[in-house]
Write a protein that holds these residues in place. Structure first.
Motif, short mmCIF file in Angstrom:
data_model
loop_
_atom_site.label_atom_id
_atom_site.label_comp_id
_atom_site.label_asym_id
_atom_site.label_seq_id
_atom_site.Cartn_x
_atom_site.Cartn_y
_atom_site.Cartn_z
N UNK A 132 0.88 -1.16 0.00
CA UNK A 132 0.00 0.00 0.00
C UNK A 132 0.92 1.21 0.00
N UNK A 133 1.17 1.76 -1.19
CA UNK A 133 2.21 2.79 -1.33
C UNK A 133 1.82 3.75 -2.44
N UNK A 134 0.84 4.58 -2.18
CA UNK A 134 0.34 5.49 -3.21
C UNK A 134 1.41 6.49 -3.64
N UNK A 135 2.12 7.08 -2.67
CA UNK A 135 3.15 8.06 -3.01
C UNK A 135 4.28 7.42 -3.82
N UNK A 136 4.66 6.20 -3.42
CA UNK A 136 5.73 5.50 -4.13
C UNK A 136 5.29 5.14 -5.55
N UNK A 137 4.02 4.70 -5.70
CA UNK A 137 3.50 4.38 -7.02
C UNK A 137 3.48 5.61 -7.91
N UNK A 138 3.06 6.74 -7.36
CA UNK A 138 3.05 7.98 -8.15
C UNK A 138 4.45 8.40 -8.56
N UNK A 139 5.41 8.20 -7.65
CA UNK A 139 6.80 8.57 -7.96
C UNK A 139 7.34 7.78 -9.15
N UNK A 140 7.01 6.47 -9.20
CA UNK A 140 7.54 5.62 -10.27
C UNK A 140 6.56 5.48 -11.44
N UNK A 141 5.40 6.13 -11.37
CA UNK A 141 4.45 6.04 -12.47
C UNK A 141 3.81 4.68 -12.59
N UNK A 142 3.54 4.02 -11.46
CA UNK A 142 2.94 2.69 -11.47
C UNK A 142 1.54 2.75 -10.86
N UNK A 143 0.73 1.73 -11.15
CA UNK A 143 -0.57 1.61 -10.52
C UNK A 143 -0.42 1.03 -9.12
N UNK A 144 -1.31 1.39 -8.23
CA UNK A 144 -1.25 0.93 -6.84
C UNK A 144 -1.26 -0.59 -6.74
N UNK A 145 -2.07 -1.26 -7.60
CA UNK A 145 -2.18 -2.73 -7.50
C UNK A 145 -1.02 -3.45 -8.16
N UNK A 146 -0.03 -2.71 -8.67
CA UNK A 146 1.14 -3.33 -9.30
C UNK A 146 2.37 -3.27 -8.40
N UNK A 147 2.19 -2.90 -7.15
CA UNK A 147 3.32 -2.76 -6.23
C UNK A 147 3.44 -4.03 -5.40
N UNK A 148 4.53 -4.79 -5.58
CA UNK A 148 4.69 -6.04 -4.85
C UNK A 148 6.15 -6.33 -4.57
N UNK A 149 6.39 -7.11 -3.50
CA UNK A 149 7.73 -7.53 -3.08
C UNK A 149 7.69 -9.02 -2.83
N UNK A 150 8.74 -9.73 -3.25
CA UNK A 150 8.87 -11.17 -3.02
C UNK A 150 10.09 -11.41 -2.14
N UNK A 151 9.85 -11.73 -0.85
CA UNK A 151 10.94 -11.92 0.11
C UNK A 151 11.50 -13.34 0.04
N UNK A 152 12.81 -13.46 0.22
CA UNK A 152 13.50 -14.75 0.26
C UNK A 152 14.49 -14.75 1.42
N UNK A 153 14.55 -15.86 2.13
CA UNK A 153 15.58 -16.03 3.16
C UNK A 153 16.58 -17.07 2.65
N UNK A 154 17.79 -16.63 2.31
CA UNK A 154 18.84 -17.56 1.89
C UNK A 154 19.27 -18.35 3.12
N UNK A 155 18.89 -19.63 3.15
CA UNK A 155 19.17 -20.46 4.34
C UNK A 155 19.42 -21.90 3.91
N UNK A 156 19.96 -22.09 2.70
CA UNK A 156 20.22 -23.42 2.18
C UNK A 156 21.67 -23.79 2.45
N UNK A 157 21.94 -24.97 3.03
CA UNK A 157 23.33 -25.33 3.37
C UNK A 157 24.24 -25.42 2.15
N UNK A 158 23.68 -25.60 0.94
CA UNK A 158 24.51 -25.60 -0.26
C UNK A 158 24.97 -24.19 -0.62
N UNK A 159 24.42 -23.19 0.06
CA UNK A 159 24.84 -21.80 -0.14
C UNK A 159 25.59 -21.30 1.09
#
Length: 330
Positions: A171-198
């Motif tokens: 929910x980031x109306x000011x940020x969407x306006x700054x980047x010229x994006x629609x409000x419903x297009x603002x998303x983040x995909x979080x990842x925790x690097x926690x694999x023993x092969x890494x």
């Protein structure tokens, strides 16, 4: 509030001409049941539901309320299983045997592999000595202190930690306006690097973000310093990257056990130009509401202005595999 994992399959009867859709592998969406203040009845009338679906690279959130019991009887388990199997699309992944569990699938492929090896042995001459190469040692990830004997993770998440991994709608109306994006297009995909092969990368909290079709990139996180004075002084880039590798016992979570305040920096593409916020810190803060849901708020540091935003988690994802990209390779 009760939360379940969900997957879905369907046919798209529009321009896709009945193509089977949904069913993405390794993607569990979230389905929530909430009785709220309404006392439980025999047929659960009044219960509220909310669930998430991803289709055509868009995230949809549905909410509903049960108003009456089902008049007709639902189909039998066999009928439901038949319908579910009929909606399978072979391009998604290898199709499991009907009615098999993930453990059965593993046994099936293991037996199949052994069968192929037996076929090769049958073709070998009986009276001929064949020198075989020494069997390769299976790579067993070493458990780093804090893992407590488990090799699935570098460190096992403590019971009090906040699981941030997955998709969050902002929910980031000011940020969407700054980047010229629609409000419903603002998303983040979080990842925790926690694999023993890494293990060389270590445990790191990072995320991919997308603000509309023209703005996307990567964020890296480190625990915010305890004093407000230190929080206002950005670390040098190399020191910031070292701090992103989390020490044992450092997890997002409620204080004092966990860390509920995190700094981040970002790099990405804005209207086909590479941009970077690697010299100044943004920040997120975490807490749980009265229903036990994780809430996130924070700000982006853009052109010396702190632009606030909040976010809600809408989708859970599986932990990254050993061959997945790490933040050091992106």
């Amino acid at each position: 509030m009760k939360s379940w994992h969900m997957r879905w399959r369907a046919r798209d009867g529009g321009m896709r001409l009945g193509q089977r859709v949904g069913g993405k592998p390794d993607v569990n969406t979230e389905f929530r049941f909430d009785h709220g203040d309404t006392p439980n009845s025999i047929d659960d009338t009044g219960i509220k539901i909310s669930f998430v679906m991803i289709y055509n690279d868009k995230v949809f959130i549905f909410r509903g309320k049960k108003t009456a019991p089902l008049d007709e009887e639902s189909g039998s388990r066999i009928e439901l299983q038949s319908t579910w199997n009929d909606l399978w699309n072979p391009i998604w992944e290898d199709k499991p045997e009907a009615g098999s569990s993930s453990g059965d699938e593993f046994d099936f492929y293991r037996k199949l592999l052994k069968g192929k090896r037996r076929e090769k042995r049958k073709r070998e001459p009986k009276n001929r000595i064949i020198s075989r190469p020494a069997p390769r040692k299976r790579l067993t990830p070493k458990s780093i202190p804090g893992g407590r004997g488990y090799n699935r993770f570098i460190e096992i998440p403590p019971p009090w930690h906040y699981d941030l991994t997955g998709y969050w709608k902002m929910d980031a109306e000011q940020l969407a306006n700054h980047f010229g994006a629609d409000q419903d297009e603002m998303e983040i995909n979080f990842t925790m690097a926690n694999n023993p092969l890494h293990s060389k990368v270590g445990r790191q909290l990072w995320a991919r973000f997308r603000f509309g079709p023209e703005v996307y990139g990567v964020m890296r996180f480190c625990p915010a310093p305890p004093s407000e004075g230190d929080q206002e002084t950005p670390l040098p880039l190399k020191e910031f990257e070292k701090t992103c590798v989390l020490e044992s016992g450092c997890w997002p979570g409620p204080s004092p056990e966990g860390r509920d305040l995190w700094n981040f920096r970002w790099r990405g593409v804005v209207n086909e130009e590479e941009k970077s916020g690697h010299k100044v810190d943004g920040q997120i803060n975490l807490h749980k509401d009265e229903n036990g849901n994780i809430k996130m708020g924070g700000y982006f540091n853009l052109k010396y202005a702190k632009i606030p935003w909040t976010a809600e988690k809408v989708l859970c994802v599986s932990p990254p595999k050993g061959n997945a990209q790490t933040t050091n390779k992106i």
